[in-house]
Design a protein around this motif. Sequence first.
Motif, short mmCIF file in Angstrom:
data_model
loop_
_atom_site.label_atom_id
_atom_site.label_comp_id
_atom_site.label_asym_id
_atom_site.label_seq_id
_atom_site.Cartn_x
_atom_site.Cartn_y
_atom_site.Cartn_z
N LEU A 1 5.25 -6.73 7.60
CA LEU A 1 3.83 -7.06 7.77
C LEU A 1 3.59 -8.56 7.70
O LEU A 1 2.75 -9.10 8.43
CB LEU A 1 2.99 -6.32 6.73
N ALA A 2 4.35 -9.26 6.86
CA ALA A 2 4.23 -10.72 6.79
C ALA A 2 4.67 -11.34 8.11
O ALA A 2 4.04 -12.29 8.60
CB ALA A 2 5.05 -11.27 5.63
N GLU A 3 5.73 -10.81 8.70
CA GLU A 3 6.21 -11.31 9.99
C GLU A 3 5.17 -11.03 11.08
O GLU A 3 4.90 -11.90 11.92
CB GLU A 3 7.54 -10.65 10.35
N LEU A 4 4.56 -9.87 11.06
CA LEU A 4 3.51 -9.54 12.03
C LEU A 4 2.33 -10.49 11.89
O LEU A 4 1.80 -11.00 12.88
CB LEU A 4 3.05 -8.09 11.84
N GLU B 1 9.18 -0.78 -0.03
CA GLU B 1 8.02 -1.65 -0.25
C GLU B 1 8.35 -3.07 0.22
O GLU B 1 7.57 -3.70 0.94
CB GLU B 1 7.63 -1.66 -1.72
N HIS B 2 9.53 -3.56 -0.16
CA HIS B 2 9.96 -4.91 0.27
C HIS B 2 10.13 -4.96 1.79
O HIS B 2 9.75 -5.93 2.43
CB HIS B 2 11.25 -5.32 -0.43
N PHE B 3 10.72 -3.91 2.35
CA PHE B 3 10.93 -3.85 3.79
C PHE B 3 9.59 -3.98 4.52
O PHE B 3 9.43 -4.82 5.41
CB PHE B 3 11.63 -2.54 4.17
N TRP B 4 8.61 -3.15 4.16
CA TRP B 4 7.33 -3.16 4.86
C TRP B 4 6.52 -4.41 4.55
O TRP B 4 5.81 -4.92 5.44
CB TRP B 4 6.54 -1.89 4.56
N ARG C 1 -0.81 -15.07 14.00
CA ARG C 1 -1.39 -16.41 13.82
C ARG C 1 -0.88 -17.36 14.90
O ARG C 1 -1.63 -18.18 15.41
CB ARG C 1 -1.05 -16.96 12.44
N GLU C 2 0.40 -17.26 15.24
CA GLU C 2 0.97 -18.12 16.28
C GLU C 2 0.36 -17.80 17.64
O GLU C 2 0.16 -18.69 18.46
CB GLU C 2 2.49 -17.94 16.35
N ALA C 3 0.07 -16.54 17.89
CA ALA C 3 -0.44 -16.12 19.20
C ALA C 3 -1.92 -16.38 19.39
O ALA C 3 -2.39 -16.50 20.52
CB ALA C 3 -0.16 -14.63 19.40
#
Length: 120
Positions: A98-101, A91-94, A106-108
């Motif tokens: 997803l937060a990184e994605l 759960e923490h991994f995903w 947002r940056e793109a």
Amino acid sequence: MVEQNALQLDTVFHALGDATRRHMLRQLADGEQTVSQLAEPFEMSLAAASKHIKSLEKAGLIRREVRGRTHICRLESGPLASASEWLVFYEHFWTGRLAELERLMREASPAPQSPRPKGK
């Protein structure tokens, strides 16, 4: 030790993979029950219910105690806690992925522009 933990998790997830067994565990969360009480909500023989209970016992999810001719079952939470720990890791991994994605998206994406008034 690691191999033993992996085997226990395999057994726990196998036991949890059946809806009847999950329902039985849910019943036991409310307190001890006899094999007959666990089998009651299902259209199955006591022998079939006993097979489900043996699967739960093998996984360490329940403990059965014989009192005279009555078999009393009770929930054992330890293996569920181990399975939960395993699931929480992913759960923490995903959540992190997803937060990184979301951050990358947002940056793109271009910044929203203010609408121009009409006629100018």
